[in-house]
Design a protein around this motif. Sequence first.
Motif, PDB file in Angstrom:
ATOM      1  N   LEU A 137      51.731 -12.132  22.150  1.00  0.00           N
ATOM      2  CA  LEU A 137      50.452 -12.699  22.585  1.00  0.00           C
ATOM      3  C   LEU A 137      49.326 -11.688  22.373  1.00  0.00           C
ATOM      4  O   LEU A 137      48.266 -12.023  21.812  1.00  0.00           O
ATOM      5  N   ALA A 138      49.551 -10.456  22.811  1.00  0.00           N
ATOM      6  CA  ALA A 138      48.537  -9.415  22.623  1.00  0.00           C
ATOM      7  C   ALA A 138      48.264  -9.183  21.144  1.00  0.00           C
ATOM      8  O   ALA A 138      47.108  -9.033  20.717  1.00  0.00           O
ATOM      9  N   GLY A 139      49.320  -9.175  20.328  1.00  0.00           N
ATOM     10  CA  GLY A 139      49.157  -8.971  18.892  1.00  0.00           C
ATOM     11  C   GLY A 139      48.377 -10.096  18.238  1.00  0.00           C
ATOM     12  O   GLY A 139      47.562  -9.858  17.339  1.00  0.00           O
ATOM     13  N   ALA A 140      48.594 -11.343  18.687  1.00  0.00           N
ATOM     14  CA  ALA A 140      47.864 -12.477  18.127  1.00  0.00           C
ATOM     15  C   ALA A 140      46.368 -12.356  18.414  1.00  0.00           C
ATOM     16  O   ALA A 140      45.528 -12.631  17.551  1.00  0.00           O
ATOM     17  N   VAL A 141      46.030 -11.929  19.643  1.00  0.00           N
ATOM     18  CA  VAL A 141      44.621 -11.730  19.985  1.00  0.00           C
ATOM     19  C   VAL A 141      44.016 -10.627  19.127  1.00  0.00           C
ATOM     20  O   VAL A 141      42.929 -10.778  18.554  1.00  0.00           O
ATOM     21  N   LEU A 142      44.722  -9.506  19.011  1.00  0.00           N
ATOM     22  CA  LEU A 142      44.205  -8.380  18.237  1.00  0.00           C
ATOM     23  C   LEU A 142      44.049  -8.742  16.761  1.00  0.00           C
ATOM     24  O   LEU A 142      43.055  -8.396  16.120  1.00  0.00           O
ATOM     25  N   ASN A 143      45.039  -9.452  16.208  1.00  0.00           N
ATOM     26  CA  ASN A 143      44.960  -9.848  14.797  1.00  0.00           C
ATOM     27  C   ASN A 143      43.777 -10.773  14.538  1.00  0.00           C
ATOM     28  O   ASN A 143      43.108 -10.684  13.497  1.00  0.00           O
ATOM     29  N   THR A 144      43.522 -11.687  15.469  1.00  0.00           N
ATOM     30  CA  THR A 144      42.400 -12.606  15.305  1.00  0.00           C
ATOM     31  C   THR A 144      41.071 -11.856  15.248  1.00  0.00           C
ATOM     32  O   THR A 144      40.136 -12.280  14.569  1.00  0.00           O
ATOM     33  N   TYR A 145      41.011 -10.724  15.945  1.00  0.00           N
ATOM     34  CA  TYR A 145      39.796  -9.906  15.940  1.00  0.00           C
ATOM     35  C   TYR A 145      39.832  -8.817  14.869  1.00  0.00           C
ATOM     36  O   TYR A 145      39.027  -7.889  14.886  1.00  0.00           O
ATOM     37  N   GLY A 146      40.777  -8.932  13.939  1.00  0.00           N
ATOM     38  CA  GLY A 146      40.822  -8.012  12.809  1.00  0.00           C
ATOM     39  C   GLY A 146      41.454  -6.675  13.100  1.00  0.00           C
ATOM     40  O   GLY A 146      41.298  -5.732  12.324  1.00  0.00           O
ATOM     41  N   HIS A 147      42.205  -6.561  14.207  1.00  0.00           N
ATOM     42  CA  HIS A 147      42.879  -5.313  14.560  1.00  0.00           C
ATOM     43  C   HIS A 147      44.377  -5.472  14.291  1.00  0.00           C
ATOM     44  O   HIS A 147      45.076  -6.153  15.054  1.00  0.00           O
ATOM     45  N   PHE A 148      44.870  -4.836  13.246  1.00  0.00           N
ATOM     46  CA  PHE A 148      46.270  -5.005  12.845  1.00  0.00           C
ATOM     47  C   PHE A 148      47.135  -3.772  13.120  1.00  0.00           C
ATOM     48  O   PHE A 148      48.353  -3.846  13.094  1.00  0.00           O
ATOM     49  N   THR A 149      46.505  -2.629  13.382  1.00  0.00           N
ATOM     50  CA  THR A 149      47.258  -1.379  13.475  1.00  0.00           C
ATOM     51  C   THR A 149      48.186  -1.349  14.677  1.00  0.00           C
ATOM     52  O   THR A 149      49.377  -1.051  14.565  1.00  0.00           O
ATOM     53  N   VAL A 150      47.654  -1.639  15.871  1.00  0.00           N
ATOM     54  CA  VAL A 150      48.450  -1.543  17.091  1.00  0.00           C
ATOM     55  C   VAL A 150      49.623  -2.529  17.081  1.00  0.00           C
ATOM     56  O   VAL A 150      50.761  -2.141  17.366  1.00  0.00           O
ATOM     57  N   PRO A 151      49.422  -3.825  16.760  1.00  0.00           N
ATOM     58  CA  PRO A 151      50.578  -4.730  16.718  1.00  0.00           C
ATOM     59  C   PRO A 151      51.638  -4.306  15.695  1.00  0.00           C
ATOM     60  O   PRO A 151      52.833  -4.477  15.940  1.00  0.00           O
ATOM     61  N   ALA A 152      51.187  -3.759  14.556  1.00  0.00           N
ATOM     62  CA  ALA A 152      52.152  -3.351  13.534  1.00  0.00           C
ATOM     63  C   ALA A 152      52.925  -2.107  13.954  1.00  0.00           C
ATOM     64  O   ALA A 152      54.082  -1.922  13.573  1.00  0.00           O
ATOM     65  N   PHE A 153      52.290  -1.254  14.749  1.00  0.00           N
ATOM     66  CA  PHE A 153      52.928   0.004  15.153  1.00  0.00           C
ATOM     67  C   PHE A 153      53.861  -0.173  16.349  1.00  0.00           C
ATOM     68  O   PHE A 153      54.808   0.594  16.515  1.00  0.00           O
ATOM     69  N   SER A 154      53.626  -1.187  17.176  1.00  0.00           N
ATOM     70  CA  SER A 154      54.349  -1.295  18.453  1.00  0.00           C
ATOM     71  C   SER A 154      55.868  -1.385  18.317  1.00  0.00           C
ATOM     72  O   SER A 154      56.589  -0.875  19.191  1.00  0.00           O
ATOM     73  N   PRO A 155      56.448  -2.003  17.242  1.00  0.00           N
ATOM     74  CA  PRO A 155      57.919  -2.001  17.147  1.00  0.00           C
ATOM     75  C   PRO A 155      58.534  -0.610  17.066  1.00  0.00           C
ATOM     76  O   PRO A 155      59.738  -0.459  17.284  1.00  0.00           O
ATOM     77  N   VAL A 156      57.733   0.392  16.756  1.00  0.00           N
ATOM     78  CA  VAL A 156      58.236   1.764  16.744  1.00  0.00           C
ATOM     79  C   VAL A 156      58.863   2.109  18.089  1.00  0.00           C
ATOM     80  O   VAL A 156      59.896   2.788  18.164  1.00  0.00           O
ATOM     81  N   PHE A 157      58.268   1.613  19.182  1.00  0.00           N
ATOM     82  CA  PHE A 157      58.757   1.971  20.515  1.00  0.00           C
ATOM     83  C   PHE A 157      60.109   1.336  20.804  1.00  0.00           C
ATOM     84  O   PHE A 157      60.927   1.924  21.519  1.00  0.00           O
ATOM     85  N   LEU A 158      60.361   0.135  20.262  1.00  0.00           N
ATOM     86  CA  LEU A 158      61.692  -0.457  20.426  1.00  0.00           C
ATOM     87  C   LEU A 158      62.735   0.421  19.739  1.00  0.00           C
ATOM     88  O   LEU A 158      63.794   0.710  20.310  1.00  0.00           O
ATOM     89  N   ILE A 202      38.647  -4.510  22.862  1.00  0.00           N
ATOM     90  CA  ILE A 202      37.982  -5.712  22.329  1.00  0.00           C
ATOM     91  C   ILE A 202      37.554  -6.671  23.444  1.00  0.00           C
ATOM     92  O   ILE A 202      37.105  -7.783  23.170  1.00  0.00           O
ATOM     93  N   GLY A 203      37.702  -6.234  24.694  1.00  0.00           N
ATOM     94  CA  GLY A 203      37.249  -7.053  25.816  1.00  0.00           C
ATOM     95  C   GLY A 203      38.173  -8.183  26.186  1.00  0.00           C
ATOM     96  O   GLY A 203      37.739  -9.184  26.762  1.00  0.00           O
ATOM     97  N   HIS A 204      39.479  -8.029  25.887  1.00  0.00           N
ATOM     98  CA  HIS A 204      40.421  -9.109  26.193  1.00  0.00           C
ATOM     99  C   HIS A 204      41.617  -8.618  27.000  1.00  0.00           C
ATOM    100  O   HIS A 204      42.739  -9.100  26.826  1.00  0.00           O
ATOM    101  N   LEU A 205      41.375  -7.661  27.905  1.00  0.00           N
ATOM    102  CA  LEU A 205      42.403  -7.272  28.861  1.00  0.00           C
ATOM    103  C   LEU A 205      42.128  -8.048  30.155  1.00  0.00           C
ATOM    104  O   LEU A 205      41.210  -7.722  30.915  1.00  0.00           O
ATOM    105  N   HIS A 206      42.910  -9.105  30.388  1.00  0.00           N
ATOM    106  CA  HIS A 206      42.634 -10.030  31.494  1.00  0.00           C
ATOM    107  C   HIS A 206      43.860 -10.158  32.391  1.00  0.00           C
ATOM    108  O   HIS A 206      45.000  -9.961  31.964  1.00  0.00           O
ATOM    109  N   TRP A 207      43.588 -10.549  33.653  1.00  0.00           N
ATOM    110  CA  TRP A 207      44.674 -10.984  34.513  1.00  0.00           C
ATOM    111  C   TRP A 207      45.026 -12.422  34.151  1.00  0.00           C
ATOM    112  O   TRP A 207      44.128 -13.263  34.032  1.00  0.00           O
ATOM    113  N   PRO A 208      46.282 -12.747  33.972  1.00  0.00           N
ATOM    114  CA  PRO A 208      46.653 -14.137  33.676  1.00  0.00           C
ATOM    115  C   PRO A 208      46.268 -15.056  34.831  1.00  0.00           C
ATOM    116  O   PRO A 208      46.239 -14.648  36.000  1.00  0.00           O
TER     117      PRO A 208
END
Length: 501
Positions: A137-158, A202-208
């Motif tokens: 979900l976070a990656g989809a929001v970031l990708n829509t706003y043109g931010h691809f680095t963080v979602p692509a890097f996150s599997p490193v932690f797994l 990007i201003g999209h850290l929200h409480w669900p």
Amino acid sequence: MGSNTLLSRILGFVRDIVLAHLFGAGPMADAFFVALRIPNLFRRLFGEGAFSQAFIPVLGEYRSQRSPADTRAFVEDVSGWLALTLVVVTVIGIVAAPILVLLIAPGFAADASKFHLTVELLRITFPYLFLVSLVALAGAVLNTYGHFTVPAFSPVFLNLGIIGAALLWAPHSAQPAVAVAWGVTLGGVAQLLFQIPALRGIGHLHWPRLRRRDPGVAKVLRLMGPAAFGASVAQVNLFLNTILASLVGANVVSYLYYSDRLVEFPLGVFGVALGTVVLPMLSRQAASGSSEFPATLDWGLRWTWLVGFPATLGLVLLAEPLLITLFHYGAYTAEDAAQSALSLVGYGLGIVPIIAARVLAPAFYARQDTRTPVRFGVISVLVNVVVSLMLAWHFRQLGLALATTLAALVNSILLARRLSRDGVYRPFPGWWRFLRQTSLASGAMGLFLWWGRGAHAQWLHWGLWDRLVHLLLLIGSAIALYFFLLWAQRLPELRELRRPQ
């Protein structure tokens, strides 16, 4: 996107080398790989599968046509309903773990210890579904706003979580597979936490929140219905492979896993990156009525062939040297490498159609048509079922891999034909020249690899560093030869395909 995914895939290889050394291709490996596969199958539904296919086009529409406040409210509502659904599914999955194992790997029931170990591991790894779906979900929001680095890097932690557990915890544990399973869940926690600073930026850290009658959520659910069915249908191929692999012979689950990891390298580094970038791009173009929509599709398909075809030749010709170099240590034997090579050849032949489908399907999702890909997905699953049942007992892992490849080919052809019939896409001029020049370069590269790979016995004789040096030199020289021949033929796409215009 590709460079960060490359880092993740390299660590994924390190992870699989460590697991091959620790588990080999025996009962413990089969149990762990099934326990890891089940939450990953559900992730395709709640994560980057059906949910992303429905969510990203609607989010793109909100961003281009609604106010920032409306967009923030929409993301809050979607986050709340998704989180609630994931909690329910995760609890059910943990409680029903024995039933899931019986459904996915019925052959394990013949070995009580193997079955109970798989159930225990699944109960540890299933919460990863909750974590990785929120990451998606976070990656989809970031990708829509043109931010691809963080979602692509996150599997490193797994990968780091699994590697750390295998190296630091498993040697001191009475049951090493349990320690590694906990590494999966801890890696998922790290993945989710890593998204927070980027979302805040990007201003999209929200409480669900759970607001009723949200029009955006209703639209996502309406689109997600067919997409969810489509994603579920697509996973039937993987379910069927796992079921038949557990029935047709010992260690077949592991053979398929190790070969699948090598195929996932080009698919992950390039295929996933391409599909991830294309979907929000096409969604923006569809929402704005841009005439660049077919040009983006053509760009994606040419990249698919430019990279996918030589990757196929490389994996098929170097199947056994790759497996020997990466995994033939500790418990993973030469026979395991030879058997895994058979399924690697079968899977490798499917690289081009699989990547093509990841480019073509977003053309439907971007136009908020989630039904058509479902129909084609059903047909491809039927193809996979029939071919798997015909080939599995005689050819085992090779037959199962070939069935997956044939199903992917049918799916991509059906998607392309429908886009052409509807007038959404027509191949741009220059395709025959493009195919001729890339095929000549790929053929020369393939001859070089066939000549340079030598005898498999030599690879078994070499130590780790000799194998790595020879493999890297062989692959590096082949890539250099391929692009040199493209340059010598003055392939214009080398310049034009750098980025979509």
